[in-house]
Design a protein around this motif. Structure first.
Motif, mmCIF file in Angstrom:
data_model
loop_
_atom_site.group_PDB
_atom_site.id
_atom_site.type_symbol
_atom_site.label_atom_id
_atom_site.label_comp_id
_atom_site.label_asym_id
_atom_site.label_seq_id
_atom_site.Cartn_x
_atom_site.Cartn_y
_atom_site.Cartn_z
ATOM 1 N N GLU A 1 0.825 -1.214 0.000
ATOM 2 C CA GLU A 1 0.000 0.000 0.000
ATOM 3 C C GLU A 1 0.858 1.262 0.000
ATOM 4 O O GLU A 1 0.576 2.217 -0.725
ATOM 5 N N ARG A 2 1.900 1.283 0.821
ATOM 6 C CA ARG A 2 2.787 2.447 0.881
ATOM 7 C C ARG A 2 3.532 2.625 -0.448
ATOM 8 O O ARG A 2 3.680 3.739 -0.948
ATOM 9 N N THR A 3 3.965 1.520 -1.029
ATOM 10 C CA THR A 3 4.664 1.583 -2.304
ATOM 11 C C THR A 3 3.737 2.085 -3.410
ATOM 12 O O THR A 3 4.129 2.920 -4.236
ATOM 13 N N LEU A 4 2.484 1.605 -3.419
ATOM 14 C CA LEU A 4 1.515 2.079 -4.416
ATOM 15 C C LEU A 4 1.249 3.568 -4.265
ATOM 16 O O LEU A 4 1.195 4.293 -5.262
ATOM 17 N N ALA A 5 1.089 4.023 -3.035
ATOM 18 C CA ALA A 5 0.845 5.451 -2.794
ATOM 19 C C ALA A 5 2.012 6.287 -3.317
ATOM 20 O O ALA A 5 1.815 7.327 -3.970
ATOM 21 N N LYS A 6 3.226 5.835 -3.040
ATOM 22 C CA LYS A 6 4.405 6.565 -3.511
ATOM 23 C C LYS A 6 4.485 6.528 -5.037
ATOM 24 O O LYS A 6 4.794 7.545 -5.673
ATOM 25 N N ALA A 7 4.181 5.374 -5.640
ATOM 26 C CA ALA A 7 4.217 5.253 -7.101
ATOM 27 C C ALA A 7 3.227 6.215 -7.753
ATOM 28 O O ALA A 7 3.561 6.907 -8.721
ATOM 29 N N ALA B 1 2.048 8.975 -6.458
ATOM 30 C CA ALA B 1 2.549 10.335 -6.225
ATOM 31 C C ALA B 1 3.652 10.697 -7.215
ATOM 32 O O ALA B 1 3.862 11.879 -7.521
ATOM 33 N N MET B 2 4.340 9.688 -7.722
ATOM 34 C CA MET B 2 5.419 9.906 -8.692
ATOM 35 C C MET B 2 4.920 9.897 -10.135
ATOM 36 O O MET B 2 5.701 9.944 -11.073
ATOM 37 N N GLY B 3 3.596 9.808 -10.327
ATOM 38 C CA GLY B 3 3.022 9.879 -11.666
ATOM 39 C C GLY B 3 2.662 8.549 -12.291
ATOM 40 O O GLY B 3 2.268 8.500 -13.461
ATOM 41 N N TRP C 1 -1.024 -3.623 -9.821
ATOM 42 C CA TRP C 1 -0.375 -3.467 -11.117
ATOM 43 C C TRP C 1 -0.453 -1.996 -11.500
ATOM 44 O O TRP C 1 -1.480 -1.339 -11.284
ATOM 45 N N PHE C 2 0.603 -1.439 -12.091
ATOM 46 C CA PHE C 2 0.558 -0.057 -12.550
ATOM 47 C C PHE C 2 1.554 0.180 -13.675
ATOM 48 O O PHE C 2 2.427 -0.645 -13.931
ATOM 49 N N LEU C 3 1.387 1.323 -14.336
ATOM 50 C CA LEU C 3 2.292 1.765 -15.390
ATOM 51 C C LEU C 3 3.145 2.900 -14.861
ATOM 52 O O LEU C 3 2.622 3.841 -14.252
ATOM 53 N N THR C 4 4.456 2.823 -15.105
ATOM 54 C CA THR C 4 5.325 3.948 -14.760
ATOM 55 C C THR C 4 5.049 5.077 -15.751
ATOM 56 O O THR C 4 4.427 4.852 -16.799
#
Length: 108
Positions: free
Chosen positions: A74-80, A82-84, A95-98
């Motif tokens: 959860e913390r990693t997803l929130a940071k990701a 926040a980074m766009g 799962w997400f896209l950079t």
């Protein structure tokens, strides 16, 4: 918030040959398999996942996604985010896209 590589998934237009390559060159051991032709998936214990794809699909994009182990999803997803980074339609929340379009799957 350290991350460790869990697996790298690749698409293959010649599933049997790709599996044979990793087995013969690197002595990789099969961990599990899923599905039937033409939609097979195979995971090696050493962190490589092979996804069967049509030759056209595989030629266009041999890379599928990177799985990364994290301590706190959860913390990693929130940071990701926040980074766009962006959520992916049709995929679970982990799962997400950079911003550059790299597909990441967070593992716990």
């Amino acid at each position: 918030m350290a991350g460790t590589l869990h697996h790298m998934a690749v698409n293959s237009g010649n599933f049997e040959e790709t599996v044979k390559f990793f087995q013969e060159l690197f002595d990789m051991e099969v961990l599990k398999t899923n599905g039937e032709a033409p939609h097979r998936k195979l995971w090696f214990k050493q962190g490589i996942q092979v996804n069967e794809a049509s030759e056209a699909d595989a030629a266009g994009n041999i890379y599928d996604h990177i799985g990364i182990w994290v301590d706190d999803r959860e913390r990693t997803l929130a940071k990701a985010h926040a980074m766009g980074c962006k959520a992916m339609d049709g995929k679970p929340a982990h799962w997400f896209l950079t911003p550059e379009g790299i597909v990441i799957e967070l593992m716990v």
